[in-house]
Write a protein that holds these residues in place. Structure first.
Motif, PDB file in Angstrom:
ATOM      1  N   LYS A  10       0.836  -1.209   0.000  1.00  0.00           N
ATOM      2  CA  LYS A  10       0.000   0.000   0.000  1.00  0.00           C
ATOM      3  C   LYS A  10       0.869   1.257   0.000  1.00  0.00           C
ATOM      4  CE  LYS A  10      -4.081  -2.030   2.200  1.00  0.00           C
ATOM      5  NZ  LYS A  10      -4.974  -2.040   3.382  1.00  0.00           N
ATOM      6  N   LEU A  11       2.014   1.175   0.684  1.00  0.00           N
ATOM      7  CA  LEU A  11       2.927   2.303   0.706  1.00  0.00           C
ATOM      8  C   LEU A  11       3.512   2.546  -0.682  1.00  0.00           C
ATOM      9  CD1 LEU A  11       4.603   4.499   2.033  1.00  0.00           C
ATOM     10  CD2 LEU A  11       6.181   2.744   2.858  1.00  0.00           C
ATOM     11  N   SER A  12       3.947   1.475  -1.354  1.00  0.00           N
ATOM     12  CA  SER A  12       4.466   1.608  -2.730  1.00  0.00           C
ATOM     13  C   SER A  12       3.420   2.250  -3.643  1.00  0.00           C
ATOM     14  CB  SER A  12       4.844   0.230  -3.300  1.00  0.00           C
ATOM     15  OG  SER A  12       5.861  -0.355  -2.563  1.00  0.00           O
ATOM     16  N   LYS A  13       2.196   1.779  -3.519  1.00  0.00           N
ATOM     17  CA  LYS A  13       1.108   2.300  -4.357  1.00  0.00           C
ATOM     18  C   LYS A  13       0.876   3.789  -4.078  1.00  0.00           C
ATOM     19  CE  LYS A  13      -3.628   1.079  -5.740  1.00  0.00           C
ATOM     20  NZ  LYS A  13      -4.776   0.174  -5.491  1.00  0.00           N
ATOM     21  N   PHE A  14       0.899   4.160  -2.800  1.00  0.00           N
ATOM     22  CA  PHE A  14       0.710   5.560  -2.426  1.00  0.00           C
ATOM     23  C   PHE A  14       1.814   6.436  -3.028  1.00  0.00           C
ATOM     24  CE2 PHE A  14       1.900   9.053   0.432  1.00  0.00           C
ATOM     25  CZ  PHE A  14       0.728   9.795   0.438  1.00  0.00           C
ATOM     26  N   LEU A  15       3.054   5.962  -2.957  1.00  0.00           N
ATOM     27  CA  LEU A  15       4.177   6.751  -3.491  1.00  0.00           C
ATOM     28  C   LEU A  15       4.077   6.888  -5.010  1.00  0.00           C
ATOM     29  CD1 LEU A  15       7.203   5.437  -1.378  1.00  0.00           C
ATOM     30  CD2 LEU A  15       5.878   7.509  -1.060  1.00  0.00           C
ATOM     31  N   ASN A  16       3.726   5.812  -5.680  1.00  0.00           N
ATOM     32  CA  ASN A  16       3.606   5.866  -7.143  1.00  0.00           C
ATOM     33  C   ASN A  16       2.566   6.896  -7.585  1.00  0.00           C
ATOM     34  OD1 ASN A  16       5.539   3.895  -7.551  1.00  0.00           O
ATOM     35  ND2 ASN A  16       4.053   2.221  -7.630  1.00  0.00           N
ATOM     36  N   THR A  17       1.509   7.015  -6.793  1.00  0.00           N
ATOM     37  CA  THR A  17       0.423   7.944  -7.130  1.00  0.00           C
ATOM     38  C   THR A  17       0.754   9.378  -6.747  1.00  0.00           C
ATOM     39  OG1 THR A  17      -1.168   6.165  -6.753  1.00  0.00           O
ATOM     40  CG2 THR A  17      -2.043   8.404  -6.825  1.00  0.00           C
ATOM     41  N   ASN A  18       1.516   9.564  -5.655  1.00  0.00           N
ATOM     42  CA  ASN A  18       1.676  10.901  -5.071  1.00  0.00           C
ATOM     43  C   ASN A  18       3.097  11.456  -5.102  1.00  0.00           C
ATOM     44  OD1 ASN A  18      -1.107  11.488  -3.687  1.00  0.00           O
ATOM     45  ND2 ASN A  18      -0.626   9.349  -3.208  1.00  0.00           N
ATOM     46  N   TRP A  19       4.017  10.768  -5.769  1.00  0.00           N
ATOM     47  CA  TRP A  19       5.419  11.197  -5.729  1.00  0.00           C
ATOM     48  C   TRP A  19       5.600  12.648  -6.173  1.00  0.00           C
ATOM     49  CZ3 TRP A  19       9.503  10.293  -3.204  1.00  0.00           C
ATOM     50  CH2 TRP A  19      10.756  10.703  -3.655  1.00  0.00           C
ATOM     51  N   ASN A  20       4.891  13.057  -7.161  1.00  0.00           N
ATOM     52  CA  ASN A  20       5.028  14.431  -7.659  1.00  0.00           C
ATOM     53  C   ASN A  20       4.132  15.421  -6.900  1.00  0.00           C
ATOM     54  OD1 ASN A  20       6.917  13.761  -9.701  1.00  0.00           O
ATOM     55  ND2 ASN A  20       5.253  12.955 -10.966  1.00  0.00           N
ATOM     56  N   LEU A  21       3.462  14.915  -5.863  1.00  0.00           N
ATOM     57  CA  LEU A  21       2.570  15.777  -5.082  1.00  0.00           C
ATOM     58  C   LEU A  21       2.905  15.723  -3.584  1.00  0.00           C
ATOM     59  CD1 LEU A  21      -0.746  14.587  -6.775  1.00  0.00           C
ATOM     60  CD2 LEU A  21       0.418  16.763  -7.225  1.00  0.00           C
ATOM     61  N   ILE A  22       4.155  15.375  -3.267  1.00  0.00           N
ATOM     62  CA  ILE A  22       4.544  15.171  -1.867  1.00  0.00           C
ATOM     63  C   ILE A  22       4.335  16.437  -1.036  1.00  0.00           C
ATOM     64  CG2 ILE A  22       6.501  14.736  -0.307  1.00  0.00           C
ATOM     65  CD1 ILE A  22       5.374  12.205  -1.582  1.00  0.00           C
ATOM     66  N   ASP A  23       4.762  17.584  -1.544  1.00  0.00           N
ATOM     67  CA  ASP A  23       4.617  18.821  -0.771  1.00  0.00           C
ATOM     68  C   ASP A  23       3.152  19.169  -0.536  1.00  0.00           C
ATOM     69  OD1 ASP A  23       7.306  19.153  -0.448  1.00  0.00           O
ATOM     70  OD2 ASP A  23       7.557  20.528  -2.130  1.00  0.00           O
ATOM     71  N   GLU A  24       2.317  18.970  -1.555  1.00  0.00           N
ATOM     72  CA  GLU A  24       0.888  19.259  -1.407  1.00  0.00           C
ATOM     73  C   GLU A  24       0.266  18.330  -0.359  1.00  0.00           C
ATOM     74  OE1 GLU A  24       1.823  20.480  -5.682  1.00  0.00           O
ATOM     75  OE2 GLU A  24       2.547  19.077  -4.160  1.00  0.00           O
ATOM     76  N   TRP A  25       0.650  17.060  -0.391  1.00  0.00           N
ATOM     77  CA  TRP A  25       0.144  16.100   0.600  1.00  0.00           C
ATOM     78  C   TRP A  25       0.599  16.481   2.015  1.00  0.00           C
ATOM     79  CZ3 TRP A  25       4.099  12.915   2.807  1.00  0.00           C
ATOM     80  CH2 TRP A  25       3.655  12.061   3.812  1.00  0.00           C
ATOM     81  N   TRP A  26       1.873  16.798   2.157  1.00  0.00           N
ATOM     82  CA  TRP A  26       2.434  17.091   3.482  1.00  0.00           C
ATOM     83  C   TRP A  26       1.879  18.405   4.052  1.00  0.00           C
ATOM     84  CZ3 TRP A  26       4.626  14.284   7.064  1.00  0.00           C
ATOM     85  CH2 TRP A  26       5.285  14.908   8.125  1.00  0.00           C
ATOM     86  N   ASP A  27       1.682  19.383   3.174  1.00  0.00           N
ATOM     87  CA  ASP A  27       1.234  20.710   3.624  1.00  0.00           C
ATOM     88  C   ASP A  27      -0.287  20.852   3.675  1.00  0.00           C
ATOM     89  OD1 ASP A  27       3.816  21.687   3.976  1.00  0.00           O
ATOM     90  OD2 ASP A  27       3.998  22.248   1.864  1.00  0.00           O
ATOM     91  N   ASN A  28      -0.972  19.761   3.358  1.00  0.00           N
ATOM     92  CA  ASN A  28      -2.426  19.771   3.451  1.00  0.00           C
ATOM     93  C   ASN A  28      -2.851  20.166   4.864  1.00  0.00           C
ATOM     94  OD1 ASN A  28      -4.930  18.036   4.394  1.00  0.00           O
ATOM     95  ND2 ASN A  28      -5.186  18.376   2.196  1.00  0.00           N
ATOM     96  N   LYS A  29      -3.850  21.028   4.954  1.00  0.00           N
ATOM     97  CA  LYS A  29      -4.251  21.603   6.235  1.00  0.00           C
ATOM     98  C   LYS A  29      -4.639  20.526   7.262  1.00  0.00           C
ATOM     99  CE  LYS A  29      -7.156  25.310   8.094  1.00  0.00           C
ATOM    100  NZ  LYS A  29      -8.195  26.319   7.775  1.00  0.00           N
ATOM    101  N   ALA A  30      -5.391  19.525   6.821  1.00  0.00           N
ATOM    102  CA  ALA A  30      -5.834  18.469   7.733  1.00  0.00           C
ATOM    103  C   ALA A  30      -4.651  17.639   8.227  1.00  0.00           C
ATOM    104  CB  ALA A  30      -6.860  17.575   7.040  1.00  0.00           C
TER     105      ALA A  30
END
Length: 531
Positions: free
Chosen positions: A478-498
């Motif tokens: 599941k972690l591999s899958k998450f990274l493949n989907t979000n690798w180019n969106l890491i900052d947006e994911w991390w800085d998400n308000k929630a």
């Protein structure tokens, strides 16, 4: 349907607590008589507690093991000299592990075993020539000032504040610092009479589990606690180590160093023991981890404790004790994978096989897309134990079909330098490094496959909150899958308000850095000791 493995793990800890208590009562008599000592329960726990609880868990895992092995027991047994590094190396060795299971099964069936030879195992000294010279010079320095050091009132050593702060703290208390705690090796003969006498005892009042446990206990006890105790004790009596202390302030040696522990048992009646948290386990992990916080709680006087959860209890001083170092990210490009230390048969539940399966590193790597694989850097722990040494772990990684794209750091480089090029950190265990990173807002993920079994109930909801925001995973696919989907969106994911809110709340609870930390530590110790 309840998780059977979780139920089994709870049974192990429940049984371990009962057996540990039996063993303390048994060993107070046996060790005091053999070593001509008069140690009480609290002193004995300082002296032997960590090894004893770890051995008890290993015994129970072996007792309940359904592993298919050859029941033919070897008549030559190998026992550790040191209760930490030597013990971990021995227990993690598959041959020892299988022989220990055979030993227990034989006792179950025959109530006795024949042992012809007992051999001592001691790890090789791996200190560099530079360190050996430095330690020798320090010994000379302390010997020349022996009269002064014997009358020291404070002993501050490896407090987790860092070596320089330890020195400054000693000076602040108007004392010359002791920089290193070194000691010589020694040789001795095994006392087979003492070690094997329990094999013929009936222990009539005990159940079968307890009988077999008590029969194996003295056979396998580290040499430093039995034959070597008086040798070590005599060395400590003649050394420059203080005899009339008001307090000792330490972190790791209380677990890892038998000389240090034996010395502390002699100080404990007239001085305070202050402990600095040495890893995150006090608030987060239960006794399935090698460092068992409940053992330390039984004998310490104060603890500098990470987080804000124990304000009402007088024993705790709440601080995040890692030396405050600022992480800088200059070039967000690498995926840095921080691997756990290898403790195959003590850290994880089902020996080396479980260790290899617990992360399934090659499956994780192969699950990543090509773009991410090119950025991957694997960071090893700087110390690993047999049979999975650093060389063997590197070999395991290099067996991967994608080995040409994998970069490996052996753990000796300062992680702050690696973080400079980090886009995302992944920790494969709940380490203090994970707390340190998220407290400084470095994008990080924790892969904790054994979360259910190893997390304290009181901390479980906090980790579930992180899991809901994809900051904690329990499955590498599941972690591999998450990274493949979000690798180019890491900052947006991390800085998400929630996500930010969850991380902030978690940090406030477990890992908030103190301003002017050094002076706060000094003032808190001073007020407690009243000097």
């Amino acid at each position: 349907m309840k998780d059977n493995k979780l139920i089994f793990n709870k049974k192990i800890l429940l049984d371990a607590n009962k057996l540990y208590d039996k063993a303390l009562k048994f060993l107070i008599i046996e060790l005091n008589k053999t070593n001509n000592q008069n140690l009480n329960r609290k002193q004995l726990q300082v002296f032997i507690g960590h090894w004893l609880f770890s051995f008890t868990k290993v015994f129970l895992k072996s007792y309940y093991s359904k592993e298919i092995i050859n029941l033919k027991i070897k008549k030559k047994l190998v026992i550790p000299k040191n209760s930490y590094s030597d013990y971990i190396n021995i227990v993690s060795n598959n041959e020892w592990h299988k022989n220990f299971i055979s030993q227990i099964r034989w006792l179950k069936k025959n109530n006795n075993i024949s042992i012809k030879m007992i051999e001592i195992y001691e790890s090789k000294n791996t200190k560099s020539l530079y360190k050996l010279i430095l330690y020798k010079l320090h010994d000379v320095f302390c010997t020349l000032l022996k009269t002064y050091f014997l009358n020291k009132k404070t002993f501050i050593y490896n407090s987790y504040l860092g070596k320089l702060n330890d020195i400054l703290l000693q000076i602040k208390f108007k004392e010359l610092p002791i920089l290193f705690f070194s000691y010589p090796s020694y040789s001795c003969e095994i006392n087979k009479t003492v070690r094997l006498k329990n094999l013929n005892k009936n222990f009539n009042k005990e159940n079968k589990l307890t009988k077999i446990y008590l029969k194996t206990l003295l056979i396998n006890i580290p040499v430093n606690f039995l034959e070597g105790f008086n040798i070590v004790n005599n060395y400590l009596e003649k050394s420059f180590l203080p005899k009339k202390l008001k307090f000792i302030f330490n972190s790791n040696e209380i677990i890892t160093d038998d000389y240090f522990k034996i010395w502390i048992t002699k100080q404990k009646s007239h001085c305070k023991l202050i402990l600095s948290q040495h890893g995150l386990n006090y608030q987060i992990t239960n006794n399935h981890f090698p460092q068992m916080s409940t053992i330390e709680f039984s004998y310490l006087d104060k603890i500098l404790f990470w987080g804000k959860r124990m304000k009402k209890k007088k024993i705790y001083i709440n601080m995040f004790m890692i030396p405050k170092r600022k992480f800088f990210v200059k070039n967000k490009k690498n995926l840095i994978l921080v691997l756990n230390q290898s403790f195959p048969n003590t850290h994880y539940f089902d020996s080396e096989k479980y260790f290899l399966k617990s992360f399934e590193i090659n499956n994780f790597i192969n699950g990543l897309n090509d773009e991410i694989k090119k950025t991957l850097l694997i960071r090893l722990h700087k110390i690993n134990f047999e049979p999975l040494t650093t060389k063997k772990i590197i070999k395991l990684i290099n067996s991967n079909k994608n080995k040409k794209t994998i970069k490996i750091d052996d753990g000796k480089k300062n992680i702050a330098k690696l973080i400079q090029n980090s886009k995302l950190l992944i920790f494969t265990y709940p380490s203090s490094g994970f707390l340190e990173a998220i407290s400084q807002n470095i994008p990080s993920i924790l892969l904790w496959k054994n979360l259910k079994n190893e997390c304290l109930n009181s901390a479980l909801n906090d980790f579930k909150s992180l899991k809901n925001k994809n900051i904690v995973f329990t499955d590498q696919k599941k972690l591999s899958k998450f990274l493949n989907t979000n690798w180019n969106l890491i900052d947006e994911w991390w800085d998400n308000k929630a996500s930010k809110k969850v991380v902030t709340n978690f940090s406030l609870k477990y890992c908030t850095f103190e301003d002017k930390q050094f002076f706060k530590v000094y003032s808190k110790i001073k007020s407690f000791i009243k000097i």
